[in-house]
Design a protein around this motif. Sequence first.
Motif, PDB file in Angstrom:
ATOM      1  N   LEU A  24       0.837  -1.192   0.000  1.00 20.06           N
ATOM      2  CA  LEU A  24       0.000   0.000   0.000  1.00 20.06           C
ATOM      3  C   LEU A  24       0.874   1.244   0.000  1.00 20.06           C
ATOM      4  O   LEU A  24       2.007   1.215   0.495  1.00 20.06           O
ATOM      5  N   GLU A  26       0.848   5.612   0.800  1.00 18.54           N
ATOM      6  CA  GLU A  26       0.162   6.663   1.544  1.00 18.54           C
ATOM      7  C   GLU A  26       0.279   7.981   0.784  1.00 18.54           C
ATOM      8  O   GLU A  26       1.361   8.576   0.738  1.00 18.54           O
ATOM      9  N   GLY A  32      -5.752   8.403   4.372  1.00 18.76           N
ATOM     10  CA  GLY A  32      -5.811   6.977   4.094  1.00 18.76           C
ATOM     11  C   GLY A  32      -4.710   6.505   3.166  1.00 18.76           C
ATOM     12  O   GLY A  32      -3.779   7.240   2.828  1.00 18.76           O
ATOM     13  N   TRP A  33      -4.845   5.255   2.771  1.00 20.04           N
ATOM     14  CA  TRP A  33      -3.857   4.556   1.952  1.00 20.04           C
ATOM     15  C   TRP A  33      -4.503   4.118   0.652  1.00 20.04           C
ATOM     16  O   TRP A  33      -5.720   4.174   0.506  1.00 20.04           O
ATOM     17  N   TRP A 111       5.187   3.939   2.121  1.00 18.09           N
ATOM     18  CA  TRP A 111       4.588   2.691   1.653  1.00 18.09           C
ATOM     19  C   TRP A 111       4.744   1.672   2.759  1.00 18.09           C
ATOM     20  O   TRP A 111       5.568   1.824   3.653  1.00 18.09           O
ATOM     21  N   ARG A 112       3.928   0.633   2.694  1.00 22.44           N
ATOM     22  CA  ARG A 112       4.028  -0.445   3.672  1.00 22.44           C
ATOM     23  C   ARG A 112       3.391  -1.703   3.127  1.00 22.44           C
ATOM     24  O   ARG A 112       2.607  -1.654   2.175  1.00 22.44           O
ATOM     25  N   VAL A 114       0.941  -4.835   4.259  1.00 25.56           N
ATOM     26  CA  VAL A 114      -0.039  -5.182   5.284  1.00 25.56           C
ATOM     27  C   VAL A 114      -0.625  -6.559   4.990  1.00 25.56           C
ATOM     28  O   VAL A 114      -0.807  -6.934   3.830  1.00 25.56           O
ATOM     29  N   GLU A 118      -5.552  -6.900   7.556  1.00 22.09           N
ATOM     30  CA  GLU A 118      -5.346  -5.504   7.951  1.00 22.09           C
ATOM     31  C   GLU A 118      -5.766  -4.520   6.862  1.00 22.09           C
ATOM     32  O   GLU A 118      -5.793  -3.313   7.086  1.00 22.09           O
ATOM     33  N   GLY A 121      -8.449  -1.824   7.546  1.00 24.86           N
ATOM     34  CA  GLY A 121      -8.036  -0.740   8.421  1.00 24.86           C
ATOM     35  C   GLY A 121      -7.239   0.344   7.716  1.00 24.86           C
ATOM     36  O   GLY A 121      -6.971   1.392   8.306  1.00 24.86           O
ATOM     37  N   HIS A 122      -6.861   0.106   6.467  1.00 27.06           N
ATOM     38  CA  HIS A 122      -6.043   1.063   5.730  1.00 27.06           C
ATOM     39  C   HIS A 122      -6.741   1.662   4.509  1.00 27.06           C
ATOM     40  O   HIS A 122      -6.417   2.777   4.103  1.00 27.06           O
ATOM     41  N   LEU A 123      -7.644   0.914   3.895  1.00 26.50           N
ATOM     42  CA  LEU A 123      -8.305   1.373   2.673  1.00 26.50           C
ATOM     43  C   LEU A 123      -9.762   1.716   2.955  1.00 26.50           C
ATOM     44  O   LEU A 123     -10.341   1.260   3.946  1.00 26.50           O
ATOM     45  N   SER A 128     -11.268  -1.739  -0.026  1.00 27.21           N
ATOM     46  CA  SER A 128     -10.977  -2.957   0.745  1.00 27.21           C
ATOM     47  C   SER A 128     -11.692  -4.158   0.162  1.00 27.21           C
ATOM     48  O   SER A 128     -11.092  -5.221  -0.022  1.00 27.21           O
TER      49      SER A 128
END
Length: 154
Positions: A24, A26, A32-33, A111-112, A114, A118, A121-123, A128
């Motif tokens: 993902l 940011e 959000g992502w 960036w990360r 996940v 998870e 919780g990010h998108l 999602s």
Amino acid sequence: MATLPRVLVGAAVLFRNADGHVLLVEPNYREGWGLPGGTVESDSGETPREGARRETVEEIGLDVPPGRLLAVDWVRGPGRPPLVAYLYDGGVLTPEQLASIRLQEEELLSWRLVAPDEVPGHLSATSSRRVLAALEGLETGEGPIELEDGHRAH
């Protein structure tokens, strides 16, 4: 032509690592992502696949040809035309590819990776659902999956 309906077109790429975690990014222009990707420049003749690849190169510096189409999502939104979102398989990135990621500083903060559980919780809820449907399709071999606002269309 001016009286014909308008839709927006977006394209993104779903990259994973060997553990199945999703890449993902940011953005700095909204909360959000998201996935690497963006708006398809259809006025200049760009296709969704070309747009996904261009955006990936611009955003994270990886020139990886998108794989198979995983999902197409018709996304309604308040105050804007509908968006047709294409999601392509980016495959599993090697540790070397992950280490070579270079963010587009004008648009991205970080960036990360996940785990799939998870992702919500990010998108956004719609994004999602789209990612989780695509991951399911990758597992089962199904696809491309037709979605409406992230929900299966049938």
